[in-house]
Design a protein around this motif. Structure first.
Motif, mmCIF file in Angstrom:
data_model
loop_
_atom_site.group_PDB
_atom_site.id
_atom_site.type_symbol
_atom_site.label_atom_id
_atom_site.label_comp_id
_atom_site.label_asym_id
_atom_site.label_seq_id
_atom_site.Cartn_x
_atom_site.Cartn_y
_atom_site.Cartn_z
ATOM 1 N N HIS A 103 0.819 -1.211 0.000
ATOM 2 C CA HIS A 103 0.000 0.000 0.000
ATOM 3 C C HIS A 103 0.854 1.263 0.000
ATOM 4 O O HIS A 103 0.439 2.309 -0.500
ATOM 5 C CB HIS A 103 -0.986 -0.010 1.180
ATOM 6 C CG HIS A 103 -0.403 0.322 2.514
ATOM 7 N ND1 HIS A 103 0.502 -0.506 3.151
ATOM 8 C CD2 HIS A 103 -0.586 1.388 3.339
ATOM 9 C CE1 HIS A 103 0.842 0.031 4.303
ATOM 10 N NE2 HIS A 103 0.210 1.176 4.455
ATOM 11 N N HIS A 104 2.082 1.170 0.524
ATOM 12 C CA HIS A 104 2.999 2.308 0.433
ATOM 13 C C HIS A 104 3.418 2.530 -1.017
ATOM 14 O O HIS A 104 3.568 3.680 -1.464
ATOM 15 C CB HIS A 104 4.236 2.072 1.294
ATOM 16 C CG HIS A 104 4.001 2.364 2.746
ATOM 17 N ND1 HIS A 104 4.999 2.311 3.686
ATOM 18 C CD2 HIS A 104 2.883 2.719 3.422
ATOM 19 C CE1 HIS A 104 4.511 2.615 4.882
ATOM 20 N NE2 HIS A 104 3.228 2.864 4.736
ATOM 21 N N ARG A 105 3.629 1.444 -1.749
ATOM 22 C CA ARG A 105 3.983 1.575 -3.160
ATOM 23 C C ARG A 105 2.872 2.270 -3.939
ATOM 24 O O ARG A 105 3.130 3.079 -4.826
ATOM 25 C CB ARG A 105 4.272 0.191 -3.757
ATOM 26 C CG ARG A 105 5.575 -0.439 -3.253
ATOM 27 C CD ARG A 105 5.765 -1.854 -3.782
ATOM 28 N NE ARG A 105 7.059 -2.385 -3.415
ATOM 29 C CZ ARG A 105 8.165 -2.311 -4.147
ATOM 30 N NH1 ARG A 105 8.113 -1.710 -5.321
ATOM 31 N NH2 ARG A 105 9.298 -2.814 -3.726
ATOM 32 N N LYS A 106 1.631 1.945 -3.589
ATOM 33 C CA LYS A 106 0.499 2.601 -4.256
ATOM 34 C C LYS A 106 0.452 4.088 -3.928
ATOM 35 O O LYS A 106 0.196 4.918 -4.796
ATOM 36 C CB LYS A 106 -0.816 1.937 -3.826
ATOM 37 C CG LYS A 106 -1.019 0.534 -4.341
ATOM 38 C CD LYS A 106 -2.355 -0.018 -3.842
ATOM 39 C CE LYS A 106 -2.567 -1.451 -4.298
ATOM 40 N NZ LYS A 106 -3.840 -2.012 -3.762
ATOM 41 N N LEU A 107 0.693 4.419 -2.672
ATOM 42 C CA LEU A 107 0.591 5.812 -2.249
ATOM 43 C C LEU A 107 1.754 6.662 -2.769
ATOM 44 O O LEU A 107 1.556 7.807 -3.175
ATOM 45 C CB LEU A 107 0.503 5.894 -0.726
ATOM 46 C CG LEU A 107 -0.838 5.445 -0.122
ATOM 47 C CD1 LEU A 107 -0.729 5.279 1.388
ATOM 48 C CD2 LEU A 107 -1.936 6.454 -0.461
ATOM 49 N N PHE A 108 2.967 6.122 -2.743
ATOM 50 C CA PHE A 108 4.101 6.872 -3.273
ATOM 51 C C PHE A 108 4.110 6.861 -4.797
ATOM 52 O O PHE A 108 4.516 7.837 -5.426
ATOM 53 C CB PHE A 108 5.421 6.294 -2.754
ATOM 54 C CG PHE A 108 5.754 6.704 -1.347
ATOM 55 C CD1 PHE A 108 5.886 8.048 -1.011
ATOM 56 C CD2 PHE A 108 5.927 5.763 -0.358
ATOM 57 C CE1 PHE A 108 6.200 8.434 0.283
ATOM 58 C CE2 PHE A 108 6.235 6.140 0.945
ATOM 59 C CZ PHE A 108 6.372 7.480 1.267
ATOM 60 N N LEU A 123 11.952 5.816 -3.596
ATOM 61 C CA LEU A 123 11.900 4.951 -2.415
ATOM 62 C C LEU A 123 11.657 3.494 -2.783
ATOM 63 O O LEU A 123 12.166 2.597 -2.117
ATOM 64 C CB LEU A 123 10.792 5.425 -1.470
ATOM 65 C CG LEU A 123 11.042 6.733 -0.712
ATOM 66 C CD1 LEU A 123 9.829 7.075 0.124
ATOM 67 C CD2 LEU A 123 12.280 6.627 0.172
ATOM 68 N N VAL A 124 10.871 3.249 -3.819
ATOM 69 C CA VAL A 124 10.471 1.866 -4.126
ATOM 70 C C VAL A 124 11.242 1.280 -5.306
ATOM 71 O O VAL A 124 11.200 0.071 -5.533
ATOM 72 C CB VAL A 124 8.952 1.781 -4.396
ATOM 73 C CG1 VAL A 124 8.170 2.332 -3.225
ATOM 74 C CG2 VAL A 124 8.555 2.507 -5.671
ATOM 75 N N GLN A 125 11.964 2.120 -6.058
ATOM 76 C CA GLN A 125 12.708 1.627 -7.213
ATOM 77 C C GLN A 125 14.089 1.121 -6.804
ATOM 78 O O GLN A 125 14.641 1.540 -5.786
ATOM 79 C CB GLN A 125 12.864 2.740 -8.254
ATOM 80 C CG GLN A 125 11.638 2.968 -9.123
ATOM 81 C CD GLN A 125 11.413 1.833 -10.108
ATOM 82 O OE1 GLN A 125 12.282 0.983 -10.315
ATOM 83 N NE2 GLN A 125 10.230 1.808 -10.708
#
Length: 341
Positions: free
Chosen positions: A54-59, A65-67
């Motif tokens: 859900h953090h990946r969806k929000l960011f 941060l996710v890459q």
């Protein structure tokens, strides 16, 4: 909180130990030397970013941060080209104006809730820097605040009235507003415009990459800066002699004071990674696909809180700038916004 720092476990098991996080085996590393060793291995692609779904969806999928890997390196280089110390210094008057206004308002207030007031202040400052104007709509601030709450809420995005679901809808509204502003920027000096113009040879950032990383910047910058500012305020209230000393301090002494606060009270207590392959740390083998936590708070625990700012103070002896502090992370994922912070 004690669990965030993991100090009780470090005392019991040592600076590297195994636990579970989100039902996955996780190794916590809470020693400066070991964290630096991990950061060197991360540079050769043995560790990847980790964030809950859900953090990946929000960011957003394009957030730094996710890459990981080449995509992360390409975007990071372009983002950091827009956030050099020289370019960031141009925002100083805007920051100082906001701070002056904040203190003027505070002196006429008998009672103030520190956390929400400081968080609103730094959120407002970051939005002004992003857009390059002090004219930031109340609706935009409100939607970003609602979006940020979703990052710390249970990931119940499938329930329409949950905070997480409301945050996703708020994100969509913010994206629409920022896209409109991209087509008609309110300023040529804002960070959003600078990112639109960022180039590295033939490489540029897409609009989607810019949008996702603006979300990252606004949350990561306002939340951690709020934490650091409150730690500074707390220290000054407990040691009033520091207030007088800081008034006559040099910029280098102030910088050293800030660094000591960041290390005594790190705003980001830990960061998570996932191993891409087996690796060795501190004499232990960590299998592939396990999670690894960089325990910054536990590693920095025991850093001295400044008692005074005299030239002979241990706080000031050969200390690097705050932007080089371990509190900003280590390795290829070191905070790209540290100069802005």
């Amino acid at each position: 909180p004690r669990d965030m720092k993991l100090l009780h476990r470090k005392k019991k098991f040592g600076p590297i130990f195994k636990t579970n996080f989100l039902f996955q085996p996780t190794v916590v590393v809470s020693d400066n030397v070991l964290i630096q060793a991990l950061a060197r291995q991360e540079a050769v692609k043995e560790l990847k970013a980790f964030f809950p779904p859900h953090h990946r969806k929000l960011f957003g999928p394009n957030s730094l941060l996710v890459q990981s890997g080449p995509t992360h390196q390409r975007m990071r280089k372009l983002v950091m080209s827009s956030m050099t110390p020289t370019m960031i210094s141009s925002y100083a008057p805007m920051v100082e104006e906001s701070m002056t206004s904040f203190f003027q308002d505070s002196t006429s207030t008998e009672y103030m809730e520190m956390v929400p007031r400081m968080r609103n202040l730094f959120l407002s400052i970051l939005l002004q820097i992003v857009l390059g104007t002090t004219d930031v709509s109340t609706d935009l601030r409100s939607d970003i605040d609602l979006w940020a709450r979703g990052l710390l809420a249970p990931p119940l995005t499938f329930i329409p009235w949950s905070t997480a679901a409301k945050a996703l809808r708020a994100r969509a509204r913010v994206v629409a507003k920022l896209e409109a502003l991209m087509d008609n920027p309110p300023s040529t000096t804002g960070l959003m415009t600078t990112l639109l113009q960022a180039r590295d040879g033939d490489e540029t950032l897409t609009r989607e990459e810019i949008l996702d990383n603006l979300f990252t910047l606004v949350f990561a910058g306002s939340d951690t800066t709020t934490s650091a500012a409150i730690s500074i305020w707390m220290t000054l209230s407990q040691q009033p002699q520091l207030v007088q000393e800081l008034k006559g301090a040099s910029p280098e002494q102030v910088e050293s004071f800030v660094q000591s606060i960041l290390e005594a009270f790190p705003p980001a207590p830990f960061q998570m990674r996932v191993t891409a392959q087996d690796l060795q740390v501190g004499g232990y083998r960590i299998p592939a696909h396990w999670q690894v936590a960089y325990g910054y708070a536990a590693a920095l625990h025991g850093s001295p809180v400044p008692l005074h700012l005299t030239s002979s103070s241990s706080v000031l002896s050969s200390s690097p700038g705050a932007s080089s502090s371990l509190a900003f992370g280590q390795g290829p994922r070191k905070c790209p916004g540290r100069y802005l912070a």
